[in-house]
Motif scaffolding. Structure first.
Motif, PDB file in Angstrom:
ATOM      1  N   TYR A 106       0.830  -1.201   0.000  1.00  0.00           N
ATOM      2  CA  TYR A 106       0.000   0.000   0.000  1.00  0.00           C
ATOM      3  C   TYR A 106       0.869   1.256   0.000  1.00  0.00           C
ATOM      4  N   TYR A 107       1.906   1.277   0.829  1.00  0.00           N
ATOM      5  CA  TYR A 107       2.738   2.471   0.944  1.00  0.00           C
ATOM      6  C   TYR A 107       3.564   2.703  -0.326  1.00  0.00           C
ATOM      7  N   VAL A 108       4.149   1.651  -0.884  1.00  0.00           N
ATOM      8  CA  VAL A 108       4.957   1.795  -2.098  1.00  0.00           C
ATOM      9  C   VAL A 108       4.077   2.228  -3.262  1.00  0.00           C
ATOM     10  N   LYS A 109       2.864   1.722  -3.328  1.00  0.00           N
ATOM     11  CA  LYS A 109       1.954   2.107  -4.406  1.00  0.00           C
ATOM     12  C   LYS A 109       1.644   3.598  -4.349  1.00  0.00           C
ATOM     13  N   LYS A 110       1.425   4.131  -3.149  1.00  0.00           N
ATOM     14  CA  LYS A 110       1.186   5.562  -2.994  1.00  0.00           C
ATOM     15  C   LYS A 110       2.405   6.373  -3.433  1.00  0.00           C
ATOM     16  N   LEU A 111       3.579   5.907  -3.058  1.00  0.00           N
ATOM     17  CA  LEU A 111       4.815   6.605  -3.424  1.00  0.00           C
ATOM     18  C   LEU A 111       5.015   6.592  -4.934  1.00  0.00           C
ATOM     19  N   CYS A 112       4.764   5.454  -5.568  1.00  0.00           N
ATOM     20  CA  CYS A 112       4.900   5.361  -7.031  1.00  0.00           C
ATOM     21  C   CYS A 112       3.882   6.244  -7.746  1.00  0.00           C
ATOM     22  N   LYS A 113       2.715   6.429  -7.140  1.00  0.00           N
ATOM     23  CA  LYS A 113       1.698   7.292  -7.747  1.00  0.00           C
ATOM     24  C   LYS A 113       2.160   8.749  -7.740  1.00  0.00           C
ATOM     25  N   ILE A 114       2.800   9.181  -6.650  1.00  0.00           N
ATOM     26  CA  ILE A 114       3.330  10.549  -6.598  1.00  0.00           C
ATOM     27  C   ILE A 114       4.437  10.724  -7.629  1.00  0.00           C
ATOM     28  N   ILE A 115       5.299   9.709  -7.742  1.00  0.00           N
ATOM     29  CA  ILE A 115       6.363   9.755  -8.751  1.00  0.00           C
ATOM     30  C   ILE A 115       5.767   9.873 -10.148  1.00  0.00           C
ATOM     31  N   TYR A 116       4.684   9.156 -10.384  1.00  0.00           N
ATOM     32  CA  TYR A 116       4.009   9.207 -11.688  1.00  0.00           C
ATOM     33  C   TYR A 116       3.474  10.605 -11.969  1.00  0.00           C
ATOM     34  N   PHE A 117       2.850  11.221 -10.991  1.00  0.00           N
ATOM     35  CA  PHE A 117       2.278  12.554 -11.181  1.00  0.00           C
ATOM     36  C   PHE A 117       3.355  13.617 -11.382  1.00  0.00           C
ATOM     37  N   MET A 118       4.577  13.350 -10.910  1.00  0.00           N
ATOM     38  CA  MET A 118       5.677  14.302 -11.115  1.00  0.00           C
ATOM     39  C   MET A 118       6.327  14.137 -12.484  1.00  0.00           C
TER      40      MET A 118
ATOM     41  N   THR B 119      12.084  18.082  -5.140  1.00  0.00           N
ATOM     42  CA  THR B 119      10.970  17.142  -4.923  1.00  0.00           C
ATOM     43  C   THR B 119      11.235  15.817  -5.641  1.00  0.00           C
ATOM     44  N   ASN B 120      11.716  15.900  -6.875  1.00  0.00           N
ATOM     45  CA  ASN B 120      12.064  14.673  -7.600  1.00  0.00           C
ATOM     46  C   ASN B 120      13.179  13.912  -6.892  1.00  0.00           C
ATOM     47  N   MET B 121      14.168  14.658  -6.387  1.00  0.00           N
ATOM     48  CA  MET B 121      15.257  14.014  -5.658  1.00  0.00           C
ATOM     49  C   MET B 121      14.727  13.289  -4.426  1.00  0.00           C
ATOM     50  N   ILE B 122      13.831  13.949  -3.683  1.00  0.00           N
ATOM     51  CA  ILE B 122      13.270  13.339  -2.475  1.00  0.00           C
ATOM     52  C   ILE B 122      12.517  12.063  -2.827  1.00  0.00           C
ATOM     53  N   LEU B 123      11.739  12.098  -3.900  1.00  0.00           N
ATOM     54  CA  LEU B 123      10.967  10.919  -4.300  1.00  0.00           C
ATOM     55  C   LEU B 123      11.875   9.751  -4.660  1.00  0.00           C
ATOM     56  N   VAL B 124      12.958  10.034  -5.396  1.00  0.00           N
ATOM     57  CA  VAL B 124      13.903   8.969  -5.757  1.00  0.00           C
ATOM     58  C   VAL B 124      14.590   8.426  -4.513  1.00  0.00           C
TER      59      VAL B 124
ATOM     60  N   ILE C 262      -1.960  10.347 -23.840  1.00  0.00           N
ATOM     61  CA  ILE C 262      -1.446  11.499 -24.596  1.00  0.00           C
ATOM     62  C   ILE C 262      -1.225  12.689 -23.671  1.00  0.00           C
ATOM     63  N   LEU C 263      -2.206  12.954 -22.795  1.00  0.00           N
ATOM     64  CA  LEU C 263      -2.085  14.083 -21.871  1.00  0.00           C
ATOM     65  C   LEU C 263      -0.909  13.886 -20.918  1.00  0.00           C
ATOM     66  N   TYR C 264      -0.723  12.634 -20.453  1.00  0.00           N
ATOM     67  CA  TYR C 264       0.405  12.393 -19.545  1.00  0.00           C
ATOM     68  C   TYR C 264       1.732  12.564 -20.271  1.00  0.00           C
ATOM     69  N   ALA C 265       1.814  12.114 -21.521  1.00  0.00           N
ATOM     70  CA  ALA C 265       3.048  12.272 -22.289  1.00  0.00           C
ATOM     71  C   ALA C 265       3.387  13.753 -22.472  1.00  0.00           C
ATOM     72  N   ILE C 266       2.359  14.577 -22.708  1.00  0.00           N
ATOM     73  CA  ILE C 266       2.579  16.024 -22.858  1.00  0.00           C
ATOM     74  C   ILE C 266       3.066  16.618 -21.540  1.00  0.00           C
ATOM     75  N   TRP C 267       2.399  16.244 -20.436  1.00  0.00           N
ATOM     76  CA  TRP C 267       2.791  16.756 -19.118  1.00  0.00           C
ATOM     77  C   TRP C 267       4.212  16.336 -18.754  1.00  0.00           C
ATOM     78  N   ALA C 268       4.546  15.072 -18.963  1.00  0.00           N
ATOM     79  CA  ALA C 268       5.886  14.581 -18.634  1.00  0.00           C
ATOM     80  C   ALA C 268       6.950  15.291 -19.466  1.00  0.00           C
ATOM     81  N   THR C 269       6.650  15.520 -20.738  1.00  0.00           N
ATOM     82  CA  THR C 269       7.604  16.226 -21.608  1.00  0.00           C
ATOM     83  C   THR C 269       7.810  17.656 -21.138  1.00  0.00           C
TER      84      THR C 269
END
Length: 399
Positions: A13-25, A198-203, A43-50
């Motif tokens: 449960y905890y790792v899934k939540k953490l991976c979801k935040i990583i995904y949104f970043m 924030t990305n560093m903290i997540l990694v 498509i929208l996620y690919a645009i956001w990630a780019t």
């Protein structure tokens, strides 16, 4: 002996939540279970990630080119040198995360699912989640406090020296530029540092959580063999020698499989996240030395001491979390050897062939398990002190 609890999986449960935040970043999907998405969502996620990753990388390049400016003050020059080392390292961490997503998925799938249906200890799992949350809280609190006091130091510099508020030193814009769009760009540059940290903290959180879980997985294997001895003792006088022997052989083979699974997870942490550990060791040695040089060369005030001191503490804490978590894996792996040796094989009246299997398993459990940075620096409690000393040596040579 068996404490099976398959209805709840707090680690998952905890790792899934953490991976979801990583995904949104914008760092991609590190979770091993497939999530159904429509074509438009992809498509929208690919645009956001780019967009978010282009923003972070382009502004990091803007920082790297700041040395071309001729109007930098002494403090800005020192900050620029520090950022040219630090921020590419931060980018490197999450770039390696993106490149190793397939290995990270495989690691967590086996870590969280593989042997849980065979044997687990729910209390140990809960303890591992608590420890993982503590590590993440410490990492986030120390990092964001450092950013906050850096902003405070920049504000104080504006009121005392008339320096435009800035936390990062970039090539463009310079203090000579003005206008609404320029001020908006300056605001985005300030946001950049918060995004990259924030990305560093997540990694770092994902890496430390993986190490904490592996250490507790080895702890569960240790408890399995300890309980196996108690089971053999309780069966003496209640069952025949042949029944005790057969039951022990089956239970011991199950324990060996649990141990093999835990060793696979420890080995594949190195493959999936080893580059992140290596970057952190390099970052620690260089940045700690640079911070000490800054404090020795620049006129200091209270806010500067707080900001730079917290930066030092933050780097030490992040490094300490890595070395401590990896050291716990080494310690728990060693404890498995002792538990396996005292698992009751001498009481089970084993055949010579079965004793040979036990001997091989015990010898295999004696092989040290450790994680390394650059394939050379062993991540352990003792070597953490060595890294801090190396940072001071770097400062002494530089200064």
């Amino acid at each position: 002996m068996d404490a099976r609890r398959n209805d709840v999986n707090p680690q998952k449960y905890y790792v899934k939540k953490l991976c979801k935040i990583i995904y949104f970043m914008g760092l991609g999907d590190c979770w091993y279970e497939r999530t159904e998405q429509s074509r438009m969502q992809k498509i929208l996620y690919a645009i956001w990630a780019t967009l978010i990753n282009s923003f972070i990388i382009l502004n990091t390049i803007n920082e790297l080119l700041a040395f071309l400016r001729t109007d930098l003050s002494v403090k800005e020059k020192n900050d620029s040198i520090q950022f040219r080392f630090a921020h590419p390292c931060l980018c490197g961490k999450y770039i390696f995360l993106v490149l190793q997503k397939h290995r990270i998925r495989a690691l967590f799938e086996r870590l969280l699912e593989a042997s849980r249906s065979v044997y687990t200890v729910f209390e140990v799992e809960k303890r591992s989640v608590w420890q993982a949350k503590l590590c993440c809280l410490v990492l986030a609190a120390s990092s964001y406090c450092t950013l906050l006091f850096t902003v405070v130091d920049a504000i104080v510099g504006y009121f005392t020296q008339g320096i435009k508020i800035r936390t990062e030193v970039v090539l463009y814009p310079t203090p000579a530029h003005s206008g609404l769009l320029i001020n908006l760009l300056r605001l985005l540059i300030e946001v950049h540092w918060w995004c990259i940290v924030t990305n560093m903290i997540l990694v770092d959180c994902l890496s430390s959580v993986a190490m904490v879980y592996v250490a507790h997985k080895l702890m569960i294997v240790k408890l399995y063999f300890q309980n196996l001895r108690q089971k053999v003792i309780s069966n003496i006088g209640k069952k025949s020698d042949l029944e005790i022997q057969k039951e022990y052989e089956m239970d011991f083979i199950t324990g060996v499989k649990l141990h093999k699974d835990a060793l696979w997870c420890a080995k594949n942490i190195q493959y999936a996240l080893g580059n992140v550990y290596s970057i952190q060791v390099f970052e620690s040695i260089t940045l700690l030395g640079m911070c000490m040089v800054k404090m020795a060369k620049i006129d200091i005030n209270l806010t500067f001491i707080l900001a730079n001191g917290l930066y030092l503490v933050c780097v030490v804490i992040i490094t300490g979390v890595y070395f401590s978590s990896a050291g716990n894996i080494t310690y728990e792996a060693y404890e498995v050897h002792n538990a396996m040796f005292h698992s009751g094989w001498e009481l089970a009246h084993l055949s010579p062939a079965s004793r040979a299997v036990v001997l091989v398993a015990i010898q295999r459990s004696q092989v040290p398990v450790f994680l390394t940075a650059f394939g050379v620096v062993v991540l352990s409690h003792n070597n953490f002190i060595s890294v801090v000393r190396a940072s001071y040596s770097f400062f002494a040579v530089t200064y």
